[in-house]
Design a protein around this motif. Structure first.
Motif, PDB file in Angstrom:
ATOM      1  N   PHE A 383      31.534  47.859  40.898  1.00 59.97           N
ATOM      2  CA  PHE A 383      30.383  48.571  40.355  1.00 59.97           C
ATOM      3  C   PHE A 383      29.146  47.715  40.608  1.00 59.97           C
ATOM      4  O   PHE A 383      29.233  46.476  40.689  1.00 59.97           O
ATOM      5  N   ALA A 384      27.993  48.353  40.702  1.00 60.16           N
ATOM      6  CA  ALA A 384      26.765  47.644  41.093  1.00 60.16           C
ATOM      7  C   ALA A 384      26.425  46.501  40.151  1.00 60.16           C
ATOM      8  O   ALA A 384      25.867  45.487  40.570  1.00 60.16           O
ATOM      9  N   GLY A 385      26.763  46.615  38.872  1.00 58.29           N
ATOM     10  CA  GLY A 385      26.389  45.585  37.909  1.00 58.29           C
ATOM     11  C   GLY A 385      27.350  44.417  37.807  1.00 58.29           C
ATOM     12  O   GLY A 385      27.102  43.470  37.046  1.00 58.29           O
ATOM     13  N   ASP A 386      28.434  44.430  38.556  1.00 60.72           N
ATOM     14  CA  ASP A 386      29.415  43.342  38.484  1.00 60.72           C
ATOM     15  C   ASP A 386      28.787  42.041  38.994  1.00 60.72           C
ATOM     16  O   ASP A 386      28.092  42.033  40.018  1.00 60.72           O
ATOM     17  N   THR A 387      29.053  40.930  38.299  1.00 57.76           N
ATOM     18  CA  THR A 387      28.505  39.642  38.727  1.00 57.76           C
ATOM     19  C   THR A 387      29.577  38.791  39.390  1.00 57.76           C
ATOM     20  O   THR A 387      30.775  39.011  39.204  1.00 57.76           O
ATOM     21  N   ASP A 388      29.121  37.790  40.151  1.00 58.32           N
ATOM     22  CA  ASP A 388      30.060  36.904  40.842  1.00 58.32           C
ATOM     23  C   ASP A 388      30.960  36.180  39.850  1.00 58.32           C
ATOM     24  O   ASP A 388      32.151  35.973  40.111  1.00 58.32           O
ATOM     25  N   ALA A 389      30.393  35.778  38.702  1.00 59.30           N
ATOM     26  CA  ALA A 389      31.188  35.052  37.716  1.00 59.30           C
ATOM     27  C   ALA A 389      32.288  35.934  37.137  1.00 59.30           C
ATOM     28  O   ALA A 389      33.430  35.476  36.920  1.00 59.30           O
ATOM     29  N   GLU A 390      31.980  37.203  36.903  1.00 52.42           N
ATOM     30  CA  GLU A 390      32.983  38.115  36.349  1.00 52.42           C
ATOM     31  C   GLU A 390      34.085  38.400  37.367  1.00 52.42           C
ATOM     32  O   GLU A 390      35.270  38.435  37.030  1.00 52.42           O
ATOM     33  N   ILE A 391      33.692  38.595  38.605  1.00 55.99           N
ATOM     34  CA  ILE A 391      34.670  38.852  39.666  1.00 55.99           C
ATOM     35  C   ILE A 391      35.576  37.648  39.840  1.00 55.99           C
ATOM     36  O   ILE A 391      36.802  37.783  40.010  1.00 55.99           O
ATOM     37  N   ALA A 392      34.991  36.437  39.771  1.00 56.49           N
ATOM     38  CA  ALA A 392      35.787  35.218  39.939  1.00 56.49           C
ATOM     39  C   ALA A 392      36.854  35.094  38.859  1.00 56.49           C
ATOM     40  O   ALA A 392      37.956  34.587  39.118  1.00 56.49           O
TER      41      ALA A 392
END
Length: 558
Positions: A383-392
């Motif tokens: 989703f557009a609002g996903d951040t790199d830290a959350e994905i990691a």
């Protein structure tokens, strides 16, 4: 970038004539029965010619436990099929048809989303080729023939107090869950308590989705138990001489539907049992046909893996002799955050800690899926609002399980955004499929099968049965039905029967309040907790925003 809704994206797509889609699979135009320019049924005579061909690879797409934040299982199924074709593999997609109930309720459509959709989206989410209407009609024909038999003398001595066959309609309508029929005096028959189930929970739907031919379908329909006589004999549809006419109504519905994605990948859309109240898979005949025509077939199982994937393995694969070469588990950062305690209104704010907490649900699903044998890979539906830290966080959690998590951008980018997942699926699917390990053997007692699912998949500490249910299960075993698999009916939102208990609960109690014998479909339904086989509409149903614009085009579908 201007935002476009799913229906706007689908409407802007330019479909190929359906004959061209069939030609890509080696289907001659004469073997297609067209429903307009962009959809067709595949003829039975053509399907009969495929039996000697080898099968392609079967890829199952499932998901973490659903949340209002969305997971995108169908979107990922469609996107992965497009992605496999884009990297040079011959792929087809197998998904279920959409029910009108959730379309006008809260779930919306079932054609995928964004740039990963099956088209024509509007047709598929509404009446499509009329399969659901045929199933509803066949179901209610049997209901009418029961009452008619009793009215004209009741030769079979049917006990109206023990009639188990209800009626069906493809709409959410809580007022019809329990009704009294036959009021108004002698001309209208005998008063009896009955009710409606939604069509996707009908045993007729399950029979069609598990049958491999019209002959098999008729036999399954004939085995449907509609009730019992006064001396407790089972009364079947065959006893009422109903199965022939029911099969006639289902003749065309039995033929798989062929459509296409926005990127023109072939899509088989056929059958539609829900996974929370039925077995949650598209038809066996569509899946088998696709496997004969494509090198890779991407299919989905409904709702979370605790329901859809378990039933895919223990019911569909057990009965049809299928085995997936790879399993894709879909998750979104938004859903994991919600599972970690974040409210829907706050999902746009970065919260890696909540993602970490929510990953307990993902980990549980990975563990459960691995027990079946095939390799598992996680697809992070971006989703557009996903951040790199959350994905990691998700990728690290998957790595700790020795399971790769791949970021997928198919909603926005189509096949280009899911090519990495497609390549990994191909790598994991190489060679012969791993031996499928079913959850329980056929000869395990029915109550023990229910307990096995509840304790091993849901991690329950206890299973309770309403008074008389264990005895009922034992009677079915004595009657020769003990070998049947179990179809659990419970909330899709939790491993437990409490929809508000998110994450990965364990030690909870699974209460079984009702059991139903689906002798025609070939399974026993265990209804747990407060789950209903006729849903209701939400406070603000989607139907309130669906209509026609000034040009007569449908608007409001999503």
């Amino acid at each position: 970038m201007t935002y476009r809704s799913d229906i706007e994206i689908a409407r802007a797509a330019i479909p190929l004539p359906i004959g061209q889609i069939g030609t890509r699979l080696g289907i001659d135009p004469d073997d297609l029965i067209p429903y307009g320019r962009d959809k067709a049924k595949i003829s039975r005579s053509f399907i009969d010619t495929l039996s000697g061909r080898p099968d392609g690879k079967l890829v199952l797409v499932t998901a973490i436990s659903p949340t209002p934040a969305g997971e995108g299982k169908t979107t990922t199924t469609v996107g992965l099929g497009d992605g496999l074709n884009a990297i040079g593999r011959r792929a087809a997609i197998c998904i279920r048809e959409a029910s009108l109930g959730p379309c006008f309720g809260s779930k919306g459509g079932a054609a995928g989303g964004g740039m990963a959709q099956v088209i024509p989206m509007e047709d598929m989410n509404l009446h499509f080729t009329g399969d659901f209407h045929a199933i509803t009609s066949a179901h209610n024909l049997l209901s009418a023939m029961i009452d008619n038999h009793v009215y004209w003398g009741n030769r079979l001595d049917i006990d109206l107090r023990r009639t188990t066959w209800r009626r069906a309609m493809d709409m959410n309508d809580r007022a019809l869950r329990q009704v009294t029929a036959g009021l108004g005096g002698v001309p209208n028959g005998f008063p009896a308590q009955t009710g409606f189930d939604i069509t996707v929970a009908s045993e007729v739907m399950a029979c069609l989705c598990l049958a491999d031919s019209l002959g098999d379908l008729r036999q399954r329909l004939g085995r449907i138990i509609v009730g019992y006589s006064r001396d407790r004999r089972a009364i079947t549809a065959a006893d009422l001489k109903a199965s022939g006419a029911m099969t006639v109504l289902l003749r065309d519905a039995m033929q798989p539907n062929l459509v296409q994605t926005i990127e023109h990948s072939p899509a088989f859309v056929h059958g539609g049992p829900f996974a929370n109240i039925a077995h949650g898979c598209n038809s066996v005949i569509a899946t088998r046909t696709a496997l004969k025509l494509a090198d890779y077939v991407v299919t989905e199982a409904g709702f979370g893996a605790d329901l859809g994937a378990e039933k895919f393995m223990d019911i569909k694969c057990r009965k049809a002799g299928l085995a997936p070469s790879c399993i894709v588990l879909v998750a979104t950062i938004r859903a994991l955050k919600m599972g970690g305690g974040v409210s829907r209104s706050e999902l746009g704010r970065e919260d890696a800690a909540a993602v970490q907490r929510g990953c307990a649900n993902l980990v549980r699903h990975v563990e459960n899926l691995r027990a079946f044998g095939p390799p598992v890979i996680v697809a992070i539906n971006h989703f557009a609002g996903d951040t790199d830290a959350e994905i990691a966080v998700v990728q690290d959690e998957a790595a700790a399980l020795e399971c790769e998590a791949i970021l997928c951008r198919h909603w926005a980018e189509g096949s280009a955004g899911i090519a990495d997942l497609a390549r990994r699926v191909v790598a994991l699917s190489e060679g012969d499929p791993p031996a499928l390990r079913l959850l329980y053997p056929d000869d395990l007692p029915l109550a023990a099968k229910i307990e096995t699912i509840a304790t091993q998949v849901y991690r329950a500490g206890e299973v309770t049965f309403a008074p008389g249910l264990r005895e009922q299960l034992a009677r079915w075993e004595e009657a020769g039905f003990g070998h049947l698999p179990i179809c659990m009916a419970k909330t899709q939102y939790s491993f437990s029967t409490d929809p508000d208990l998110r994450g990965a609960p364990q030690g909870h109690t699974v209460p079984v309040r009702e059991v139903r014998l689906a002798a025609g479909a070939g399974f026993v339904v265990a209804i747990c907790g407060d789950i209903m086989t006729m849903p209701g509409l939400p406070r603000i149903p989607a139907a309130e925003t669906i209509g026609l614009d000034a040009a007569g085009r449908i608007e409001g579908l999503f």
